[in-house]
Design an enzyme around this catalytic site. Sequence first.
Site, PDB file in Angstrom:
ATOM      1  CB  CYS A 156      20.696  34.256  37.357  1.00 48.11           C
ATOM      2  SG  CYS A 156      20.419  34.977  38.970  1.00 48.11           S
ATOM      3  CB  CYS A 174      23.264  35.608  40.677  1.00 46.07           C
ATOM      4  SG  CYS A 174      23.077  36.162  38.991  1.00 46.07           S
ATOM      5  CE  LYS A 218      27.864  35.994  43.144  1.00 43.49           C
ATOM      6  NZ  LYS A 218      28.021  36.722  41.924  1.00 43.49           N
ATOM      7  CE1 TYR A 231      29.833  42.772  38.668  1.00 37.90           C
ATOM      8  CE2 TYR A 231      30.815  43.212  36.533  1.00 37.90           C
ATOM      9  CZ  TYR A 231      29.952  43.575  37.552  1.00 37.90           C
ATOM     10  OH  TYR A 231      29.215  44.716  37.454  1.00 37.90           O
ATOM     11  CD  GLU A 290      31.085  38.056  42.028  1.00 39.94           C
ATOM     12  OE1 GLU A 290      30.678  37.031  41.459  1.00 39.94           O
ATOM     13  OE2 GLU A 290      30.361  39.066  42.201  1.00 39.94           O
ATOM     14  CG  HIS A 296      25.893  56.672  65.728  1.00 36.17           C
ATOM     15  ND1 HIS A 296      27.093  56.805  65.056  1.00 36.17           N
ATOM     16  CD2 HIS A 296      26.199  56.505  67.033  1.00 36.17           C
ATOM     17  CE1 HIS A 296      28.079  56.747  65.938  1.00 36.17           C
ATOM     18  NE2 HIS A 296      27.566  56.561  67.136  1.00 36.17           N
ATOM     19  CD  GLU A 307      27.097  56.894  61.731  1.00 38.82           C
ATOM     20  OE1 GLU A 307      26.467  57.882  62.141  1.00 38.82           O
ATOM     21  OE2 GLU A 307      27.560  56.018  62.494  1.00 38.82           O
TER      22      GLU A 307
HETATM   23  P1  NDP Z   1      34.431  40.247  32.498  1.00 43.50           P
HETATM   24  O1  NDP Z   1      34.177  40.737  31.126  1.00 43.50           O
HETATM   25  O2  NDP Z   1      33.875  40.973  33.656  1.00 43.50           O
HETATM   26  O3  NDP Z   1      35.998  40.096  32.715  1.00 43.50           O
HETATM   27  C1  NDP Z   1      36.792  39.380  31.842  1.00 43.50           C
HETATM   28  C2  NDP Z   1      38.219  39.485  32.320  1.00 43.50           C
HETATM   29  O4  NDP Z   1      39.042  38.641  31.523  1.00 43.50           O
HETATM   30  C3  NDP Z   1      38.769  40.899  32.205  1.00 43.50           C
HETATM   31  O5  NDP Z   1      39.535  41.173  33.337  1.00 43.50           O
HETATM   32  C4  NDP Z   1      39.650  40.816  30.956  1.00 43.50           C
HETATM   33  O6  NDP Z   1      40.729  41.692  31.008  1.00 43.50           O
HETATM   34  C5  NDP Z   1      40.146  39.390  31.029  1.00 43.50           C
HETATM   35  N1  NDP Z   1      40.503  38.852  29.722  1.00 43.50           N
HETATM   36  C6  NDP Z   1      39.796  38.937  28.582  1.00 43.50           C
HETATM   37  N2  NDP Z   1      40.446  38.327  27.577  1.00 43.50           N
HETATM   38  C7  NDP Z   1      41.599  37.836  28.100  1.00 43.50           C
HETATM   39  C8  NDP Z   1      42.697  37.135  27.549  1.00 43.50           C
HETATM   40  N3  NDP Z   1      42.723  36.806  26.272  1.00 43.50           N
HETATM   41  N4  NDP Z   1      43.704  36.803  28.375  1.00 43.50           N
HETATM   42  C9  NDP Z   1      43.677  37.149  29.679  1.00 43.50           C
HETATM   43  N5  NDP Z   1      42.655  37.832  30.248  1.00 43.50           N
HETATM   44  C10 NDP Z   1      41.630  38.171  29.471  1.00 43.50           C
HETATM   45  O7  NDP Z   1      33.952  38.741  32.450  1.00 43.50           O
HETATM   46  P2  NDP Z   1      33.544  37.691  33.559  1.00 43.50           P
HETATM   47  O8  NDP Z   1      33.713  36.400  32.854  1.00 43.50           O
HETATM   48  O9  NDP Z   1      34.227  37.915  34.843  1.00 43.50           O
HETATM   49  O10 NDP Z   1      32.001  38.007  33.785  1.00 43.50           O
HETATM   50  C11 NDP Z   1      31.105  38.127  32.682  1.00 43.50           C
HETATM   51  C12 NDP Z   1      30.006  39.082  33.011  1.00 43.50           C
HETATM   52  O11 NDP Z   1      29.082  38.459  33.864  1.00 43.50           O
HETATM   53  C13 NDP Z   1      30.437  40.336  33.770  1.00 43.50           C
HETATM   54  O12 NDP Z   1      30.905  41.338  32.936  1.00 43.50           O
HETATM   55  C14 NDP Z   1      29.178  40.736  34.483  1.00 43.50           C
HETATM   56  O13 NDP Z   1      28.412  41.536  33.636  1.00 43.50           O
HETATM   57  C15 NDP Z   1      28.493  39.390  34.726  1.00 43.50           C
HETATM   58  N6  NDP Z   1      28.682  38.978  36.142  1.00 43.50           N
HETATM   59  C16 NDP Z   1      28.121  39.734  37.122  1.00 43.50           C
HETATM   60  C17 NDP Z   1      28.290  39.399  38.442  1.00 43.50           C
HETATM   61  C18 NDP Z   1      27.675  40.269  39.502  1.00 43.50           C
HETATM   62  O14 NDP Z   1      26.781  41.045  39.178  1.00 43.50           O
HETATM   63  N7  NDP Z   1      28.136  40.190  40.740  1.00 43.50           N
HETATM   64  C19 NDP Z   1      29.058  38.222  38.840  1.00 43.50           C
HETATM   65  C20 NDP Z   1      29.612  37.499  37.731  1.00 43.50           C
HETATM   66  C21 NDP Z   1      29.429  37.878  36.443  1.00 43.50           C
HETATM   67  P3  NDP Z   1      40.619  43.239  30.610  1.00 43.50           P
HETATM   68  O15 NDP Z   1      39.956  43.925  31.758  1.00 43.50           O
HETATM   69  O16 NDP Z   1      42.042  43.655  30.443  1.00 43.50           O
HETATM   70  O17 NDP Z   1      39.835  43.303  29.344  1.00 43.50           O
END
Ligand code: NDP
Length: 448
Positions: free
Chosen positions: A39, A44, A47, A173, A177, A431, A436
Amino acid sequence: MFDLVLIGAGSGGVRCARIAASLGAKVAVVEAGPLGGTCVNIGCVPKKLFSYAAQYGENFEDSAGFGWQGERPEFNWRKLVDAKDTEILRLNGIYQRMLEKAGVTIINGRGVVEGPHKVRVGDHLLETRRIVVATGCKPWVPDVPGRELALVSDDLFTLPELPKRMAIIGGGYIAVEFASIFAGLGVEIELLYRGDLFLRGFDRDLRAGLAEEMRKRGISVRMPFGLERIEKTSTGLVVHAPNGDTVTVDQVLMATGRLPNTAGLNLEAHGVSLSKEGGVLVDDDFLTSVPSIYAIGDVIQREQLTPVALGEGTVLAHNLFGDGGRRMDYADIPTAVFTTPNLSTVGMTEGEARHRRENVVIYRSNFRAMKHTLSGRDERTIMKIVVDGDTNRVIGCHMMGPAAGEIIQGLAVAIRCGATKADFDRTIGIHPTAAEEFVTMRTPVAND
Ligand code: NDP
């Protein structure tokens, strides 16, 4: 002999260590990297700083409608990275002082479990009554040809320079992002997601709204786009899809998920059961299959969110060294995605509610925020309230728009308190704000 040795000084580990020490325990925390974990160092915090940087471009453009005139300043990536590094160092120092002040021993190095009560760090063998594994997760990339050519999110915070063109693979995410961040900083973005619509699990109206807003900002959002391989050519990196589609860019970011950091910890050798992805399996008290070893945070694969790790660390420390009897409550955890515009959510999506409840009432608002009457920007804000039609309770609030996370945080309190739609209706708006709208929506969407 320590009362508690934690492996990993990220959000969960530091919180648990600090509270345990404040409750009188003799605590050590083992960390090989900088204090604060993902983080603070590569998640976080940096980012969000990058996200602020990315918003300025639009703000400069929007200011013209309000009478601001003149040259748009130039963006300097190196300056942003240096400023971010200075801030992260400051935070590392705060973490160190906080732990020292609490009386926690900080041990620099990689911890390896040597038994139910032993942790080795290099040549040192630490003896302890209990061990907490809080080692987090790390990026995972699919096994496709050319994967070694791609970056992962860890690499983004120290990029020597910004590429001209970048492909981002994934639709979670991190993918969305960074698509917003780098596009805001002037990089041409190809966002390549394998499904029909990114951000699976979020409310569909918001996901569709965000895709539209991204496209308006020049991001090329390609859905579905499967990933077959990445190839290096004289014109750049070429991302190939199984159907023959290709995208040529300078850098590829794989944002395809994160997996638990348990390799090399020696956990299974000492009887700690792991999931097939390597996550540490724990019960409701964060206890593993070994009675003296616990685990919290991303490594237990519940919710990969800093505030959740903080909550787990707090509960565990109090249960081990304080009054006890606490349970982590995972209901209605609010979350925000720091895209442009932001997206934030708490409770059930419309889809989830319709699947789980008979009688669901939806309120939806889609409008252009007041600021854009003068800026001229064609940006929509979407808000949505999901109500249980039988009890009138609000069971979900969703927003896409500026400062969505700031607004949803307050609504999360209302939802946790069991607020009904009538409570929302009785609440006086502030407002003129966008927020709101959450207390002035009166007409439900017709059920389809
Ligand atoms: P996520 O699990 O959120 O997303 C992974 C993405 O990769 C999904 O869209 C998934 O598709 C895709 N994917 C998985 N496998 C493959 C593949 N073999 N080929 C192509 N695409 C694939 O992971 P992130 O790495 O983005 O983030 C990890 C975690 O970190 C998040 O889930 C969140 O909990 C945390 N995080 C939180 C943030 C915040 O609070 N603002 C910011 C950044 C991270 P599909 O949907 O089809 O499975």
